[in-house]
Motif scaffolding. Structure first.
Motif, PDB file in Angstrom:
ATOM      1  N   GLY B  14       0.846  -1.198   0.000  1.00 30.51           N
ATOM      2  CA  GLY B  14       0.000   0.000   0.000  1.00 30.51           C
ATOM      3  C   GLY B  14       0.870   1.232   0.000  1.00 30.51           C
ATOM      4  N   PRO B  15       0.246   2.393  -0.107  1.00 33.12           N
ATOM      5  CA  PRO B  15       1.006   3.640  -0.186  1.00 33.12           C
ATOM      6  C   PRO B  15       1.933   3.807   1.022  1.00 33.12           C
ATOM      7  CG  PRO B  15      -1.347   4.047  -0.516  1.00 33.12           C
ATOM      8  CD  PRO B  15      -1.205   2.625  -0.126  1.00 33.12           C
ATOM      9  N   SER B  16       3.060   4.462   0.822  1.00 32.78           N
ATOM     10  CA  SER B  16       3.972   4.758   1.927  1.00 32.78           C
ATOM     11  C   SER B  16       3.217   5.520   3.009  1.00 32.78           C
ATOM     12  CB  SER B  16       5.110   5.657   1.455  1.00 32.78           C
ATOM     13  OG  SER B  16       5.534   5.286   0.184  1.00 32.78           O
ATOM     14  N   GLY B  17       3.479   5.147   4.237  1.00 33.37           N
ATOM     15  CA  GLY B  17       2.903   5.888   5.353  1.00 33.37           C
ATOM     16  C   GLY B  17       1.527   5.421   5.772  1.00 33.37           C
ATOM     17  N   VAL B  18       1.020   4.359   5.134  1.00 36.78           N
ATOM     18  CA  VAL B  18      -0.365   3.947   5.409  1.00 36.78           C
ATOM     19  C   VAL B  18      -0.461   3.105   6.699  1.00 36.78           C
ATOM     20  CG1 VAL B  18      -0.449   1.755   4.145  1.00 36.78           C
ATOM     21  CG2 VAL B  18      -2.461   3.252   4.181  1.00 36.78           C
ATOM     22  N   GLY B  19       0.692   2.683   7.200  1.00 31.59           N
ATOM     23  CA  GLY B  19       0.673   1.922   8.454  1.00 31.59           C
ATOM     24  C   GLY B  19       0.888   0.429   8.279  1.00 31.59           C
ATOM     25  N   LEU B 137       2.288  11.814   6.302  1.00 30.35           N
ATOM     26  CA  LEU B 137       3.570  11.885   5.598  1.00 30.35           C
ATOM     27  C   LEU B 137       4.269  13.199   5.904  1.00 30.35           C
ATOM     28  CD1 LEU B 137       2.685  10.378   2.110  1.00 30.35           C
ATOM     29  CD2 LEU B 137       4.086   9.349   3.903  1.00 30.35           C
ATOM     30  N   LYS B 138       3.461  14.263   6.083  1.00 33.85           N
ATOM     31  CA  LYS B 138       4.043  15.586   6.338  1.00 33.85           C
ATOM     32  C   LYS B 138       4.694  15.662   7.712  1.00 33.85           C
ATOM     33  CE  LYS B 138       0.850  17.765   3.190  1.00 33.85           C
ATOM     34  NZ  LYS B 138      -0.548  18.187   3.138  1.00 33.85           N
ATOM     35  N   ILE B 139       4.080  14.991   8.705  1.00 40.13           N
ATOM     36  CA  ILE B 139       4.639  15.119  10.055  1.00 40.13           C
ATOM     37  C   ILE B 139       5.696  14.073  10.375  1.00 40.13           C
ATOM     38  CG2 ILE B 139       2.655  16.330  11.071  1.00 40.13           C
ATOM     39  CD1 ILE B 139       1.819  13.607  12.307  1.00 40.13           C
ATOM     40  N   ARG B 140       5.869  13.084   9.467  1.00 41.01           N
ATOM     41  CA  ARG B 140       6.928  12.101   9.716  1.00 41.01           C
ATOM     42  C   ARG B 140       8.271  12.852   9.744  1.00 41.01           C
ATOM     43  NH1 ARG B 140       7.412   6.374   6.428  1.00 41.01           N
ATOM     44  NH2 ARG B 140       5.936   5.460   7.858  1.00 41.01           N
ATOM     45  N   GLY B 141       8.880  12.937  10.908  1.00 40.66           N
ATOM     46  CA  GLY B 141       9.927  13.931  11.126  1.00 40.66           C
ATOM     47  C   GLY B 141      11.326  13.585  10.659  1.00 40.66           C
ATOM     48  N   THR B 142      11.508  12.431  10.017  1.00 38.59           N
ATOM     49  CA  THR B 142      12.895  12.002   9.820  1.00 38.59           C
ATOM     50  C   THR B 142      13.532  12.477   8.517  1.00 38.59           C
ATOM     51  OG1 THR B 142      12.037   9.955   8.919  1.00 38.59           O
ATOM     52  CG2 THR B 142      12.666   9.948  11.238  1.00 38.59           C
ATOM     53  N   ALA B 145      12.488  18.210   3.589  1.00 35.81           N
ATOM     54  CA  ALA B 145      11.277  18.618   2.859  1.00 35.81           C
ATOM     55  C   ALA B 145      11.187  17.984   1.467  1.00 35.81           C
ATOM     56  CB  ALA B 145      11.219  20.136   2.758  1.00 35.81           C
ATOM     57  N   SER B 146      12.320  17.935   0.762  1.00 34.92           N
ATOM     58  CA  SER B 146      12.265  17.415  -0.607  1.00 34.92           C
ATOM     59  C   SER B 146      11.918  15.933  -0.605  1.00 34.92           C
ATOM     60  CB  SER B 146      13.602  17.636  -1.320  1.00 34.92           C
ATOM     61  OG  SER B 146      14.588  16.808  -0.729  1.00 34.92           O
ATOM     62  N   LYS B 147      12.413  15.183   0.390  1.00 33.58           N
ATOM     63  CA  LYS B 147      12.101  13.751   0.477  1.00 33.58           C
ATOM     64  C   LYS B 147      10.630  13.545   0.837  1.00 33.58           C
ATOM     65  CE  LYS B 147      16.406  11.427   0.797  1.00 33.58           C
ATOM     66  NZ  LYS B 147      17.147  10.267   1.317  1.00 33.58           N
ATOM     67  N   ILE B 148      10.127  14.419   1.705  1.00 27.19           N
ATOM     68  CA  ILE B 148       8.711  14.317   2.070  1.00 27.19           C
ATOM     69  C   ILE B 148       7.835  14.534   0.840  1.00 27.19           C
ATOM     70  CG2 ILE B 148       6.834  15.413   3.380  1.00 27.19           C
ATOM     71  CD1 ILE B 148       8.946  15.936   5.602  1.00 27.19           C
ATOM     72  N   GLN B 149       8.170  15.544   0.048  1.00 26.57           N
ATOM     73  CA  GLN B 149       7.389  15.821  -1.160  1.00 26.57           C
ATOM     74  C   GLN B 149       7.458  14.635  -2.124  1.00 26.57           C
ATOM     75  OE1 GLN B 149       5.223  18.379  -1.470  1.00 26.57           O
ATOM     76  NE2 GLN B 149       4.539  17.174  -3.234  1.00 26.57           N
ATOM     77  N   GLU B 150       8.619  14.043  -2.212  1.00 28.16           N
ATOM     78  CA  GLU B 150       8.793  12.880  -3.069  1.00 28.16           C
ATOM     79  C   GLU B 150       7.869  11.737  -2.610  1.00 28.16           C
ATOM     80  OE1 GLU B 150      12.765  10.497  -4.668  1.00 28.16           O
ATOM     81  OE2 GLU B 150      13.052  12.404  -3.611  1.00 28.16           O
ATOM     82  N   ARG B 151       7.802  11.546  -1.295  1.00 28.68           N
ATOM     83  CA  ARG B 151       6.926  10.525  -0.726  1.00 28.68           C
ATOM     84  C   ARG B 151       5.456  10.795  -1.029  1.00 28.68           C
ATOM     85  NH1 ARG B 151       7.937   6.938   3.531  1.00 28.68           N
ATOM     86  NH2 ARG B 151      10.118   6.864   4.099  1.00 28.68           N
ATOM     87  N   ASN B 153       4.217  12.541  -3.542  1.00 31.17           N
ATOM     88  CA  ASN B 153       3.964  12.293  -4.965  1.00 31.17           C
ATOM     89  C   ASN B 153       3.823  10.802  -5.240  1.00 31.17           C
ATOM     90  OD1 ASN B 153       4.284  15.023  -5.216  1.00 31.17           O
ATOM     91  ND2 ASN B 153       6.341  14.922  -6.131  1.00 31.17           N
ATOM     92  N   LYS B 154       4.695  10.030  -4.595  1.00 26.82           N
ATOM     93  CA  LYS B 154       4.677   8.580  -4.779  1.00 26.82           C
ATOM     94  C   LYS B 154       3.373   7.985  -4.247  1.00 26.82           C
ATOM     95  CE  LYS B 154       7.473   4.558  -3.582  1.00 26.82           C
ATOM     96  NZ  LYS B 154       7.659   3.933  -4.905  1.00 26.82           N
ATOM     97  N   ALA B 155       2.966   8.439  -3.064  1.00 24.91           N
ATOM     98  CA  ALA B 155       1.711   7.947  -2.480  1.00 24.91           C
ATOM     99  C   ALA B 155       0.544   8.244  -3.421  1.00 24.91           C
ATOM    100  CB  ALA B 155       1.471   8.576  -1.105  1.00 24.91           C
TER     101      ALA B 155
END
Lengths: 208, 208
Positions: B14-19, B137-142, B145-151, B153-155
């Protein structure tokens, strides 16, 4: 998000004497279930303890044949000289309400339903061993010897029809079998082909 | 009668970050389960609290690429500049022992598995709403910013791939999602195409 709202039609079938009725009763004891039972109609005489409108609707041959003419059955079959059928009207109504409609029918009837409603879920109950079933049919005390033999012959033929069903559930213990059927119902709701349209609709709504 | 002896390969994706990871952990808490987890291999750095050999096998790029050459992955993918893969050897061995092998992988990897092992069970986890996932995905703190945006888009792209899976499971509550997956595994074992051969074999044996 609820991906499925419409209930399923779940057809529990299998050789005569395999314990379909007992499994169905165990299924309805599962807590918080959303099942509803479609009572079959028959022309055979009630067995001891059977209640009209609960175990079957017991009707006359004339009444049954009138309903056949009016296209009032999802399926019907003649078996050992008696009619058995599933009245249609009630079922669609319950499914629309989101109920899982459980029907418990002979193999011949189940295959008629398969043709009319291929999207229903077809479950074939099998005994833990063939011998255990044949023994059971022999000691079932309500019929004459010739009828028992007829039942055994029929069961033998029905053993070969499992491949026409979606699932095979072994009746090793009644509660196990009922649990497996419950798992099948939950899994069927999660099947992609049943839930994808609602999922995509949800994604679209959020893009608005 | 046990109709199935071989375990299933169950692909949770499933999409990244879905649990997916949280659901997988809840799944393993189900009592008397017969699951075994195939630990993935990755070249990305461990996040806080992640343990080598438990969450992932953390390896170098060189080590990973060596294994690719030796055909040692059921699937692998490069994602945001890092490799992720499922080592192959272990899985077949566990299935033969009757274990249900659970793998939890990205969409890209799951679709590779689908091509190699179409008989595996493919489950797509979806969030209860699209917004809830994007917020997460936005609050995943690790990451930057560019990697978060990439995630994100992928989701977004991955949301559209649900139709390639066998089942869609909503992660409304982790325990519910895990229970649904458990029901799916039980139902899959009861599927006619998986159990019919053993059933017929049993009938033949008793005729001897």
């Amino acid at each position: 998000m609820k991906l499925n709202e419409r209930g399923l039609l779940v057809v529990i079938s299998g050789p005569s004497g395999v314990g379909k009725g007992t499994i169905r009763k165990a299924l309805f004891k599962i807590p918080d279930n959303n099942f509803c039972y479609s009572v079959s109609m028959t022309t055979r005489k009630p067995r001891q303890g059977e209640v009209d409108g609960v175990d079957y609707f017991f009707v006359s041959r004339e009444e049954f044949e009138e309903r056949i003419k009016n296209n009032g059955f999802l399926e019907y079959a003649e078996f050992v000289g008696e009619y058995y059928g599933t009245p249609m009207d009630y079922i669609e109504k319950q499914m629309d309400k989101g109920k899982e409609v459980i029907i418990e029918i002979e193999v011949q009837g189940a295959l008629q339903v398969r043709e009319r409603l291929p999207e229903a879920v077809f479950i074939f109950i099998v005994p833990p061993s063939k011998k255990s079933l044949l023994d059971r049919l022999k000691i079932r005390g309500t019929e004459e010897a010739s009828k028992i033999q007829e039942r055994i012959n029929k069961a033998e033929r029905e053993f070969g029809l499992a491949y026409k069903y979606d699932y095979i559930v072994v009746n090793d213990q009644v509660e196990n079998a009922a649990d497996r059927i419950y798992a099948i119902i939950r899994a069927e709701h999660a099947k992609t082909e049943r839930s994808i349209h609602k999922y995509y609709k949800l994604l679209e709504e959020e893009n608005d």
